[in-house]
Enzyme design. Structure first.
Site, PDB file in Angstrom:
ATOM      1  CB  SER A   1      -0.132  -1.709   0.318  1.00 28.72           C
ATOM      2  OG  SER A   1      -1.396  -1.345  -0.229  1.00 28.72           O
TER       3      SER A   1
ATOM      4  CE1 TYR B   1      -2.772  -0.901   5.052  1.00 29.53           C
ATOM      5  CE2 TYR B   1      -3.101  -0.103   3.041  1.00 29.53           C
ATOM      6  CZ  TYR B   1      -2.927  -1.171   3.903  1.00 29.53           C
ATOM      7  OH  TYR B   1      -2.613  -2.572   3.137  1.00 29.53           O
TER       8      TYR B   1
END
Length: 255
Positions: free
Chosen positions: A138, A151
């Site tokens: 990401s 995350y």
């Protein structure tokens, strides 16, 4: 037909980026294994894309389930050419507020899942003389967002793991790369919008994360997956391809 007759496993393929990737790969001639913790969604996606695709229910954090999935694929086709490690999720919380159990679950799926899928797939690739692995990291791996500590940490680790795997297995003919998406207009975020008191305002806030002022589409990330999975990127390994609409390039949020 970039992937004609290549056997490709795509995890997290019941929806979103994984589903779009599985469909694009099948359109490019691949024999696709649609893997997802939601077995019904996996089978539905496989039925929709056709081309001999199979749907498999698997929790990538569980070694026995991953090993069984790989065994099914090898029994059916005898090889694995491409592994897309896409399964993952996130939740809110900083290091104080997130529950330990939630931290552990995010790490188990997002990070350990890549470890396990690669652990059982790489020996198959070694025996056949090579293959390609693409991990989903990401843009938050290099540009953190607030209140998503677990995350963000998992995605930073995935980028590092990608480089380590690439170095370890390059001489075995295995390329390992990653795609770093921005915020994607997927069922995950659509659910978040639907539960908001002001969906339009929330969507505007998510759009504003990117310099291009919009969320990405699953199909746009799938194209990056195809590039790294195919021979068009044959000299790339250990790379992270950022496809985030400019979310990680600067202070565009300062208006």
């Amino acid at each position: 037909m970039e992937l004609k007759d290549k056997v490709c496993i795509v995890t997290g393929a019941g929806s979103g980026i994984g589903r779009a990737t599985a469909k694009l790969f099948a359109d490019n001639g691949a024999k696709v294994v649609v893997a997802d913790v939601n077995a019904a969604a996996a089978r539905l996606t496989a039925a929709e894309i056709g081309n001999d695709a199979i749907g498999v229910g698997v929790d990538v954090s569980q070694a026995a389930e991953v090993e069984a999935m790989v065994a099914v694929v090898v029994e059916k086709w005898g090889r694995i050419d491409v592994l897309i490690n896409n399964a993952g999720f996130g939740m809110t919380g900083n290091v104080v507020t997130i529950a330990e159990s939630d931290w552990d679950r995010i790490m188990a799926v997002n990070l350990k899942g890549i470890f396990l899928c690669s652990k059982y797939t790489i020996p198959v690739m070694v025996r056949q003389g090579g293959g390609a692995i693409v991990n989903t990291t990401s843009y938050t791996a290099v540009s953190a967002i607030a209140d998503r500590t677990a995350y963000v940490a998992s995605k930073g680790a995935i980028s590092a793991l990608t480089r380590a795997m690439a170095l370890d297995h390059a001489k075995q003919g295995i390329r390992v790369n990653a795609v770093a998406p921005g915020t994607i207009d997927s069922p995950y975020f659509q659910k978040i919008f639907s539960q908001s008191d002001n969906p339009e305002k929330l969507r505007e806030e998510f759009n504003a994360r990117a310099a291009m002022n919009r969320m990405g589409l699953p199909e746009e990330i799938a194209e990056a997956m195809l590039f790294l999975a195919s021979d068009r990127s044959r000299f790339a390994t250990g790379s992270v391809l950022t496809v985030d609409g400019g979310s990680s390039i600067g202070n565009h949020l300062v208006r």
